[in-house]
Design a protein around this motif. Structure first.
Motif, PDB file in Angstrom:
ATOM      1  N   LEU A   1      75.856-104.179  64.287  1.00  0.00           N
ATOM      2  CA  LEU A   1      74.773-103.532  64.588  1.00  0.00           C
ATOM      3  C   LEU A   1      73.947-103.312  63.195  1.00  0.00           C
ATOM      4  CD1 LEU A   1      76.170-100.405  66.253  1.00  0.00           C
ATOM      5  CD2 LEU A   1      74.614-101.990  67.144  1.00  0.00           C
ATOM      6  N   ARG A   2      74.716-103.524  62.101  1.00  0.00           N
ATOM      7  CA  ARG A   2      74.203-103.651  60.598  1.00  0.00           C
ATOM      8  C   ARG A   2      73.276-104.903  60.522  1.00  0.00           C
ATOM      9  NH1 ARG A   2      76.430-104.766  54.913  1.00  0.00           N
ATOM     10  NH2 ARG A   2      74.544-104.051  53.680  1.00  0.00           N
ATOM     11  N   THR A   3      73.816-105.896  60.990  1.00  0.00           N
ATOM     12  CA  THR A   3      72.943-107.211  60.699  1.00  0.00           C
ATOM     13  C   THR A   3      71.628-107.167  61.728  1.00  0.00           C
ATOM     14  OG1 THR A   3      74.936-108.518  60.416  1.00  0.00           O
ATOM     15  CG2 THR A   3      72.988-109.671  61.142  1.00  0.00           C
ATOM     16  N   ARG A   4      71.898-106.497  62.979  1.00  0.00           N
ATOM     17  CA  ARG A   4      70.765-106.444  64.053  1.00  0.00           C
ATOM     18  C   ARG A   4      69.545-105.582  63.269  1.00  0.00           C
ATOM     19  NH1 ARG A   4      73.048-106.539  69.987  1.00  0.00           N
ATOM     20  NH2 ARG A   4      74.422-108.214  69.614  1.00  0.00           N
ATOM     21  N   ALA A   5      70.157-104.573  62.649  1.00  0.00           N
ATOM     22  CA  ALA A   5      69.162-103.524  62.012  1.00  0.00           C
ATOM     23  C   ALA A   5      68.437-104.120  60.942  1.00  0.00           C
ATOM     24  CB  ALA A   5      69.829-102.344  61.617  1.00  0.00           C
ATOM     25  N   THR A   6      69.153-104.820  60.139  1.00  0.00           N
ATOM     26  CA  THR A   6      68.434-105.585  58.900  1.00  0.00           C
ATOM     27  C   THR A   6      67.556-106.563  59.356  1.00  0.00           C
ATOM     28  OG1 THR A   6      70.638-105.363  57.672  1.00  0.00           O
ATOM     29  CG2 THR A   6      69.156-106.604  57.032  1.00  0.00           C
ATOM     30  N   VAL A   7      67.827-107.280  60.277  1.00  0.00           N
ATOM     31  CA  VAL A   7      66.962-108.033  60.955  1.00  0.00           C
ATOM     32  C   VAL A   7      65.492-107.522  61.520  1.00  0.00           C
ATOM     33  CG1 VAL A   7      66.526-110.052  62.723  1.00  0.00           C
ATOM     34  CG2 VAL A   7      68.627-110.177  61.273  1.00  0.00           C
ATOM     35  N   ALA A   8      65.792-106.365  62.251  1.00  0.00           N
ATOM     36  CA  ALA A   8      64.722-105.737  62.759  1.00  0.00           C
ATOM     37  C   ALA A   8      63.716-105.084  61.783  1.00  0.00           C
ATOM     38  CB  ALA A   8      65.108-104.611  63.665  1.00  0.00           C
ATOM     39  N   ILE A   9      64.368-104.859  60.500  1.00  0.00           N
ATOM     40  CA  ILE A   9      63.739-104.120  59.325  1.00  0.00           C
ATOM     41  C   ILE A   9      62.778-105.410  58.838  1.00  0.00           C
ATOM     42  CG2 ILE A   9      63.932-103.245  57.165  1.00  0.00           C
ATOM     43  CD1 ILE A   9      66.017-101.503  58.018  1.00  0.00           C
ATOM     44  N   ALA A  10      63.262-106.316  58.746  1.00  0.00           N
ATOM     45  CA  ALA A  10      62.573-107.490  57.877  1.00  0.00           C
ATOM     46  C   ALA A  10      61.509-108.288  59.000  1.00  0.00           C
ATOM     47  CB  ALA A  10      63.629-108.766  57.535  1.00  0.00           C
ATOM     48  N   GLY A  11      61.611-107.825  60.239  1.00  0.00           N
ATOM     49  CA  GLY A  11      60.586-107.984  60.986  1.00  0.00           C
ATOM     50  C   GLY A  11      61.019-109.361  61.906  1.00  0.00           C
ATOM     51  N   LEU A  12      62.038-110.155  61.662  1.00  0.00           N
ATOM     52  CA  LEU A  12      62.378-111.287  62.393  1.00  0.00           C
ATOM     53  C   LEU A  12      62.419-111.116  63.848  1.00  0.00           C
ATOM     54  CD1 LEU A  12      64.866-112.662  59.762  1.00  0.00           C
ATOM     55  CD2 LEU A  12      62.683-113.354  60.301  1.00  0.00           C
ATOM     56  N   LEU A  13      61.927-112.233  64.521  1.00  0.00           N
ATOM     57  CA  LEU A  13      62.368-112.272  65.951  1.00  0.00           C
ATOM     58  C   LEU A  13      63.287-113.466  65.785  1.00  0.00           C
ATOM     59  CD1 LEU A  13      62.199-111.687  68.922  1.00  0.00           C
ATOM     60  CD2 LEU A  13      60.140-113.020  69.042  1.00  0.00           C
ATOM     61  N   ALA A  14      64.226-113.038  65.826  1.00  0.00           N
ATOM     62  CA  ALA A  14      65.617-114.298  65.242  1.00  0.00           C
ATOM     63  C   ALA A  14      65.935-115.063  66.774  1.00  0.00           C
ATOM     64  CB  ALA A  14      66.863-113.477  64.717  1.00  0.00           C
ATOM     65  N   LEU A  15      65.927-116.145  66.357  1.00  0.00           N
ATOM     66  CA  LEU A  15      66.385-117.149  67.379  1.00  0.00           C
ATOM     67  C   LEU A  15      67.733-117.529  66.902  1.00  0.00           C
ATOM     68  CD1 LEU A  15      63.349-119.509  67.347  1.00  0.00           C
ATOM     69  CD2 LEU A  15      63.846-117.897  68.979  1.00  0.00           C
ATOM     70  N   SER A  16      68.576-118.000  67.823  1.00  0.00           N
ATOM     71  CA  SER A  16      69.983-118.491  67.599  1.00  0.00           C
ATOM     72  C   SER A  16      69.869-119.578  66.527  1.00  0.00           C
ATOM     73  CB  SER A  16      70.555-118.972  68.805  1.00  0.00           C
ATOM     74  OG  SER A  16      70.158-120.314  69.437  1.00  0.00           O
ATOM     75  N   ALA A  17      71.060-119.947  65.953  1.00  0.00           N
ATOM     76  CA  ALA A  17      71.335-120.898  64.742  1.00  0.00           C
ATOM     77  C   ALA A  17      71.007-122.244  65.315  1.00  0.00           C
ATOM     78  CB  ALA A  17      72.719-120.665  64.319  1.00  0.00           C
ATOM     79  N   LYS A  18      71.137-122.509  66.709  1.00  0.00           N
ATOM     80  CA  LYS A  18      70.986-123.928  67.092  1.00  0.00           C
ATOM     81  C   LYS A  18      69.324-124.107  66.944  1.00  0.00           C
ATOM     82  CE  LYS A  18      73.768-126.058  70.308  1.00  0.00           C
ATOM     83  NZ  LYS A  18      74.504-125.949  71.603  1.00  0.00           N
ATOM     84  N   GLU A  19      68.849-122.905  67.378  1.00  0.00           N
ATOM     85  CA  GLU A  19      67.126-123.120  67.483  1.00  0.00           C
ATOM     86  C   GLU A  19      66.580-122.982  66.153  1.00  0.00           C
ATOM     87  OE1 GLU A  19      65.383-121.221  70.881  1.00  0.00           O
ATOM     88  OE2 GLU A  19      67.621-120.628  71.578  1.00  0.00           O
ATOM     89  N   ALA A  20      66.891-122.124  65.033  1.00  0.00           N
ATOM     90  CA  ALA A  20      66.400-121.851  64.016  1.00  0.00           C
ATOM     91  C   ALA A  20      67.321-121.259  62.898  1.00  0.00           C
ATOM     92  CB  ALA A  20      65.129-121.132  64.105  1.00  0.00           C
ATOM     93  N   ILE A  21      67.404-121.683  61.726  1.00  0.00           N
ATOM     94  CA  ILE A  21      68.124-120.713  60.767  1.00  0.00           C
ATOM     95  C   ILE A  21      67.203-120.349  59.616  1.00  0.00           C
ATOM     96  CG2 ILE A  21      68.650-123.035  59.539  1.00  0.00           C
ATOM     97  CD1 ILE A  21      71.553-121.671  59.075  1.00  0.00           C
TER      98      ILE A  21
END
Length: 191
Positions: free
Chosen positions: A53-73
């Motif tokens: 949950l912490r990682t998901r919240a950090t990503v949400a705050i930074a405004g990323l629409l994060a893809l999986s590592a295979k697609e983007a890092i």
């Protein structure tokens, strides 16, 4: 003070302390799965269903629409290669070679996680428009002011961050992001 007053004060104090602690924790950056490569930080959990949950919240705050590592890092730098915080009033030289990926970009964000408004309307470089050096690498400045096409404007903000996105990265980058050959960020001067 009556009992209900003490109870209300305790609830308010709990909300303030809990919210403040959560805010500080999220602003501290990626927790579990975080890996460094020079000044660059990434997490193998970004964009993963295994993200806590912490990682998901950090990503949400930074405004990323994060893809999986295979697609983007995603690699983020908030400090230079010497370990000092990035300061938008200073001039930095970013040098490197293309990350092993199908496509990559490097974008500058302000402390608010938004693009920095600037008269040049320049916010990032990517593998096709980055200023190239004679040896096939690239080099550009990150600074409050500059000339020509070889710089990213910081707007003179006290704090900024750089985000490197590598799309369809080489499996070696996914497996060992701490060994990825990423750009150097060297402070040239400070106002």
């Amino acid at each position: 003070m009556r009992r209900w007053g003490i109870w209300l004060l305790a609830v308010i104090a709990g909300i303030v302390i809990g919210s403040g602690g959560a805010w500080l924790s999220l602003r501290a950056g990626l927790g579990a799965g975080a890996t460094k490569s020079g000044p660059w930080v990434t997490s193998s959990l970004t964009g993963s269903t295994d993200a806590d949950l912490r990682t998901r919240a950090t990503v949400a705050i930074a405004g990323l629409l994060a893809l999986s590592a295979k697609e983007a890092i995603y690699f983020n730098a908030e400090e230079d290669s010497a370990g000092a915080p990035l300061d938008g009033r200073c001039r930095y030289r970013v040098t490197g070679s293309d990350p092993k990926a199908r496509w990559w970009s490097l974008t500058l964000y302000g402390a608010d996680h938004f693009l920095v408004t600037n008269p040049a309307q320049r916010f990032s470089f990517h593998m096709r428009n980055v200023p190239r050096t004679g040896n096939g690498g690239f080099a550009f400045d990150v600074a409050p002011s500059g000339e020509g096409d070889g710089w990213l404007p910081t707007g003179g903000q006290a704090h900024f961050a750089l985000t490197l996105r590598a799309y369809n990265p080489d499996p070696a980058i996914i497996g060992r992001p701490d060994r990825a050959h990423l750009p150097r960020i060297e402070k040239v001067s400070c106002a």
